[in-house]
Design a protein around this motif. Structure first.
Motif: not given
Length: 348
Positions: A83, A85, A88, A90, A100, A102, A219-220, A222-223
């Motif tokens: 995705c 940044s 952004w 979401q 996920i 960026t 992203a970090y 959540d992943s």
């Protein structure tokens, strides 16, 4: 090591969430897959209709690397979402999303992509796809020193730029007449969180954030299904203006830890609230990092280099307080006499 997938299909084309620097991003993805020995193909759209596209996006034993596009939304196989940044939007993880990332995260290295592929676990699922907010909380106090005020102003300009890119980001201030405990700032920040997907960021007052920072943090976290993480700053002798993620990669990470991110359900919060350590004095950041454990492996914040009170006689009283409190804790780091100057009678 056993390969997690038989094949990888890459599709980061299209305009609905267009990836900038597409050639560089694609090169980094392909390089990682070659290093892992995973066969891959770059998907080429066909004209056989929607059912054919859906079939292509759901082949057995296949990993898909996609941007936020129609292909991502019809893919029910394991996939990694690439995705932007900026601007952004979401990203909404699905039950089959295993990562996920960026585009900026990819442009500075592929180790994280490789780790997510081997990990092959579902990312954190949102309670509500578009409700999450990110709150920055800093301590605010007036200084008569012009250099200090300049650094505060520069940091605030970067936060304003970030808020223009990430509409879910807000800046908030903890006010105090004297140097506060960081636990007080944390308590104030937690009161802002009203949704399980919200993230609280705490930094020092003079820390500048890149406009890509919140997207990378989210992203970090959540992943890897994290509820907290921390980041190191880079020190710049003379900050020329608002800098991007790409701009600050040339600078080495500083020893100081100046950014902490939390979700409200993080297990270490209770102890951090109960441990009264002075902001900007010896050891508080190392103690928080020791409890959080998860270091963000990306440079997202920067700082105008300057002399500080914490390693002078002026800060000795609060430094000794912090050392006394931390010395009563079980920690994996040490504070040495040589490193922090002549004002401490006790070392950890």
């Amino acid at each position: 090591m056993q390969k997690p997938f038989n094949k990888v299909v890459i599709n980061i084309d299209g305009h609905s969430s267009k990836i900038e620097n597409q050639r560089e991003v694609l090169y980094q993805i392909c390089t990682c897959l070659k290093l892992m020995g995973l066969p891959f193909e770059i998907y080429k759209a066909n004209r056989n209709g929607f059912n054919s596209l859906k079939e292509d996006m759901n082949q057995p034993d296949t990993l898909y690397i996609l941007n936020d596009s129609l292909q991502y939304h019809i893919c029910e196989s394991p996939c990694i979402l690439i995705c932007r940044s900026i601007c952004w939007v979401q990203a909404a993880p699905k039950e089959n999303t295993i990562g996920i990332i960026t585009q900026e995260m990819l442009l500075t290295g592929g180790q994280y992509l490789m780790a997510l592929i081997y990990r092959n676990s579902t990312v954190r699922q949102f309670f509500d796809e578009y409700a999450a907010k990110t709150y920055l909380v800093v301590n605010d106090y007036t200084s008569e020193n012009m250099d200090t005020m300049h650094r505060y102003s520069m940091a605030m300009i970067t936060w304003n730029h970030l808020s223009k890119q990430d509409i879910h980001f807000t800046t908030n201030f903890h006010t105090s007449k004297t140097l506060p405990f960081v636990s007080e700032i944390l308590k104030d920040g937690l009161e802002l969180l009203s949704h399980p997907d919200d993230i609280l960021i705490i930094t020092n007052r003079d820390i500048c954030l890149t406009k890509e920072s919140t997207a990378i943090i989210r992203a970090y976290m959540d992943s890897l299904n994290l509820t907290s993480c921390y980041a190191r700053r880079v020190d710049i002798r003379s900050v020329p203006g608002v800098l991007s993620y790409k701009d600050i990669q040339q600078y080495p990470s500083a020893p100081g830890i100046d950014l902490f991110a939390f979700r409200a359900n993080d297990l270490c919060i209770k102890e951090l609230l109960e441990t009264n350590l002075y902001l900007g004095r010896v050891g508080w950041d190392s103690f928080w990092a020791d409890r959080i454990k998860n270091e963000l492996p990306y440079k997202i914040c920067y700082h105008h280099e300057h002399s500080s009170d914490w390693n002078t006689q002026k800060g000795s009283e609060e430094n000794i307080h912090n050392i006394k409190i931390i010395s009563q804790k079980d920690v994996d780091f040490g504070i040495s006499y040589n490193e922090y100057g002549p004002y401490y009678e006790k070392n950890i």
